[in-house]
Write a protein that holds these residues in place. Structure first.
Motif, PDB file in Angstrom:
ATOM      1  N   ASP A 120      79.150  16.201  21.139  1.00  0.00           N
ATOM      2  CA  ASP A 120      80.233  15.224  21.308  1.00  0.00           C
ATOM      3  C   ASP A 120      81.085  15.561  22.541  1.00  0.00           C
ATOM      4  O   ASP A 120      81.603  14.663  23.212  1.00  0.00           O
ATOM      5  CB  ASP A 120      81.133  15.197  20.065  1.00  0.00           C
ATOM      6  CG  ASP A 120      80.454  14.516  18.878  1.00  0.00           C
ATOM      7  OD1 ASP A 120      79.496  13.758  19.098  1.00  0.00           O
ATOM      8  OD2 ASP A 120      80.886  14.753  17.731  1.00  0.00           O
ATOM      9  N   ARG A 121      81.241  16.865  22.802  1.00  0.00           N
ATOM     10  CA  ARG A 121      82.007  17.279  23.989  1.00  0.00           C
ATOM     11  C   ARG A 121      81.173  17.118  25.263  1.00  0.00           C
ATOM     12  O   ARG A 121      81.712  16.863  26.341  1.00  0.00           O
ATOM     13  CB  ARG A 121      82.458  18.743  23.854  1.00  0.00           C
ATOM     14  CG  ARG A 121      83.429  18.992  22.727  1.00  0.00           C
ATOM     15  CD  ARG A 121      84.234  20.263  22.955  1.00  0.00           C
ATOM     16  NE  ARG A 121      83.419  21.449  23.100  1.00  0.00           N
ATOM     17  CZ  ARG A 121      82.991  22.199  22.087  1.00  0.00           C
ATOM     18  NH1 ARG A 121      83.286  21.870  20.848  1.00  0.00           N
ATOM     19  NH2 ARG A 121      82.275  23.288  22.321  1.00  0.00           N
ATOM     20  N   PRO A 129      76.539  20.414  12.010  1.00  0.00           N
ATOM     21  CA  PRO A 129      77.832  19.848  12.421  1.00  0.00           C
ATOM     22  C   PRO A 129      78.410  20.521  13.670  1.00  0.00           C
ATOM     23  O   PRO A 129      79.004  19.849  14.517  1.00  0.00           O
ATOM     24  CB  PRO A 129      78.726  20.095  11.196  1.00  0.00           C
ATOM     25  CG  PRO A 129      77.784  20.185  10.046  1.00  0.00           C
ATOM     26  CD  PRO A 129      76.554  20.832  10.596  1.00  0.00           C
ATOM     27  N   SER A 130      78.231  21.839  13.792  1.00  0.00           N
ATOM     28  CA  SER A 130      78.789  22.546  14.953  1.00  0.00           C
ATOM     29  C   SER A 130      78.091  22.117  16.240  1.00  0.00           C
ATOM     30  O   SER A 130      78.738  21.923  17.280  1.00  0.00           O
ATOM     31  CB  SER A 130      78.672  24.064  14.769  1.00  0.00           C
ATOM     32  OG  SER A 130      77.317  24.459  14.665  1.00  0.00           O
ATOM     33  N   GLN A 131      76.776  21.946  16.184  1.00  0.00           N
ATOM     34  CA  GLN A 131      76.048  21.497  17.375  1.00  0.00           C
ATOM     35  C   GLN A 131      76.337  20.027  17.688  1.00  0.00           C
ATOM     36  O   GLN A 131      76.415  19.642  18.855  1.00  0.00           O
ATOM     37  CB  GLN A 131      74.537  21.712  17.187  1.00  0.00           C
ATOM     38  CG  GLN A 131      74.105  23.175  17.122  1.00  0.00           C
ATOM     39  CD  GLN A 131      74.251  23.887  18.457  1.00  0.00           C
ATOM     40  OE1 GLN A 131      75.349  24.029  18.986  1.00  0.00           O
ATOM     41  NE2 GLN A 131      73.141  24.352  18.999  1.00  0.00           N
ATOM     42  N   GLN A 132      76.538  19.232  16.649  1.00  0.00           N
ATOM     43  CA  GLN A 132      76.922  17.839  16.861  1.00  0.00           C
ATOM     44  C   GLN A 132      78.272  17.766  17.571  1.00  0.00           C
ATOM     45  O   GLN A 132      78.471  16.949  18.482  1.00  0.00           O
ATOM     46  CB  GLN A 132      77.009  17.102  15.507  1.00  0.00           C
ATOM     47  CG  GLN A 132      75.664  16.825  14.859  1.00  0.00           C
ATOM     48  CD  GLN A 132      75.027  15.541  15.359  1.00  0.00           C
ATOM     49  OE1 GLN A 132      75.560  14.851  16.233  1.00  0.00           O
ATOM     50  NE2 GLN A 132      73.868  15.204  14.825  1.00  0.00           N
ATOM     51  N   ALA A 133      79.193  18.642  17.153  1.00  0.00           N
ATOM     52  CA  ALA A 133      80.527  18.662  17.774  1.00  0.00           C
ATOM     53  C   ALA A 133      80.426  19.058  19.247  1.00  0.00           C
ATOM     54  O   ALA A 133      81.126  18.490  20.104  1.00  0.00           O
ATOM     55  CB  ALA A 133      81.444  19.626  17.028  1.00  0.00           C
ATOM     56  N   ARG A 134      79.568  20.041  19.547  1.00  0.00           N
ATOM     57  CA  ARG A 134      79.393  20.445  20.951  1.00  0.00           C
ATOM     58  C   ARG A 134      78.783  19.307  21.765  1.00  0.00           C
ATOM     59  O   ARG A 134      79.171  19.080  22.913  1.00  0.00           O
ATOM     60  CB  ARG A 134      78.503  21.688  21.025  1.00  0.00           C
ATOM     61  CG  ARG A 134      79.149  22.952  20.455  1.00  0.00           C
ATOM     62  CD  ARG A 134      78.278  24.176  20.667  1.00  0.00           C
ATOM     63  NE  ARG A 134      78.883  25.360  20.096  1.00  0.00           N
ATOM     64  CZ  ARG A 134      78.566  25.872  18.898  1.00  0.00           C
ATOM     65  NH1 ARG A 134      77.608  25.291  18.172  1.00  0.00           N
ATOM     66  NH2 ARG A 134      79.168  26.942  18.436  1.00  0.00           N
ATOM     67  N   ARG A 150      70.359  14.627  20.015  1.00  0.00           N
ATOM     68  CA  ARG A 150      71.259  14.257  18.925  1.00  0.00           C
ATOM     69  C   ARG A 150      70.512  14.240  17.594  1.00  0.00           C
ATOM     70  O   ARG A 150      71.013  14.711  16.569  1.00  0.00           O
ATOM     71  CB  ARG A 150      71.875  12.892  19.214  1.00  0.00           C
ATOM     72  CG  ARG A 150      72.740  12.326  18.110  1.00  0.00           C
ATOM     73  CD  ARG A 150      74.069  13.014  17.991  1.00  0.00           C
ATOM     74  NE  ARG A 150      74.956  12.734  19.102  1.00  0.00           N
ATOM     75  CZ  ARG A 150      76.190  13.250  19.181  1.00  0.00           C
ATOM     76  NH1 ARG A 150      76.650  14.051  18.233  1.00  0.00           N
ATOM     77  NH2 ARG A 150      76.952  12.996  20.216  1.00  0.00           N
TER      78      ARG A 150
END
Length: 200
Positions: A101-102, A94-99, A87
């Protein structure tokens, strides 16, 4: 001769400035490449830890021997640490953070499923635990997790190629600038020497 000397100084300053900027950019891109490798290593480590957890659970389900739970227990201990470090590493994306998050709920769901199966094996026996494993729910969760981690890996490899290409381009530019500037300085020195000789 003085004009030629001034031109030489100007060329040297230009070459020096371009070289400095190139080295600065190379250093920045080099750090980005190192950072990308760190993310890739953490993604691989996280995937391996999930496999260890699954392997430990499976071994215990089949044999009932608590010794088989060692990989599972080690993975359960290390996975939160790996997630926290990952993390932090992708905080700028942001795109890797979103992934991620999933991925985290999938990891939680998978670990919960493994823990429940282990408890079933302890309390109800091997057949009940095997029936639970055979339901396929855990496999689907793991496949979804692999997909998300695979997407993260693909994005980092794309960035790695982009950053490596940038380093190569900057290196080439700096090399030709230094070579061209050196040759130009030699020409100017030769011209200045010729003019000085004629003046004398």
């Amino acid at each position: 001769a003085l004009e030629a000397l001034a031109e030489q100084v100007a060329v040297l300053l230009l070459v020096g400035a371009v070289s400095y900027l190139s080295l600065t950019r190379m250093s920045e891109n080099g750090e980005s490449v190192t950072h990308t490798h760190q993310v890739l290593e953490h993604l691989t480590s996280l995937g391996s830890l999930m496999k260890d957890a699954e392997t430990g659970q499976r071994g215990f389900t089949i044999t009932g021997n608590p010794a088989y739970l060692d990989p599972y227990e080690g993975a359960v201990r290390d996975i939160p640490i790996a997630l926290k470090e990952l993390r932090a590493l992708v905080a700028d994306s942001p795109s890797q953070q979103a992934r991620l998050d999933r991925a985290e709920p999938l990891i939680s769901a998978k670990l919960s499923g493994l823990a429940e199966t282990i408890e079933v094996r302890r309390t109800e026996g091997g057949e009940a635990a095997a029936a639970r494993v055979g339901s396929g729910e855990g496999r689907q969760t793991m496949e979804s997790l692999r997909q998300v981690l695979g997407d993260m890996d693909s994005e980092e490899r794309r960035l790695l190629k982009e950053r490596s290409d940038n380093v190569e381009a900057i290196t080439t530019t700096a090399k030709y600038t230094i070579i061209g500037g050196t040759l130009l300085c030699l020409l100017l020195i030769t011209g200045a020497g010729f003019l000085l000789t004629n003046s004398l």
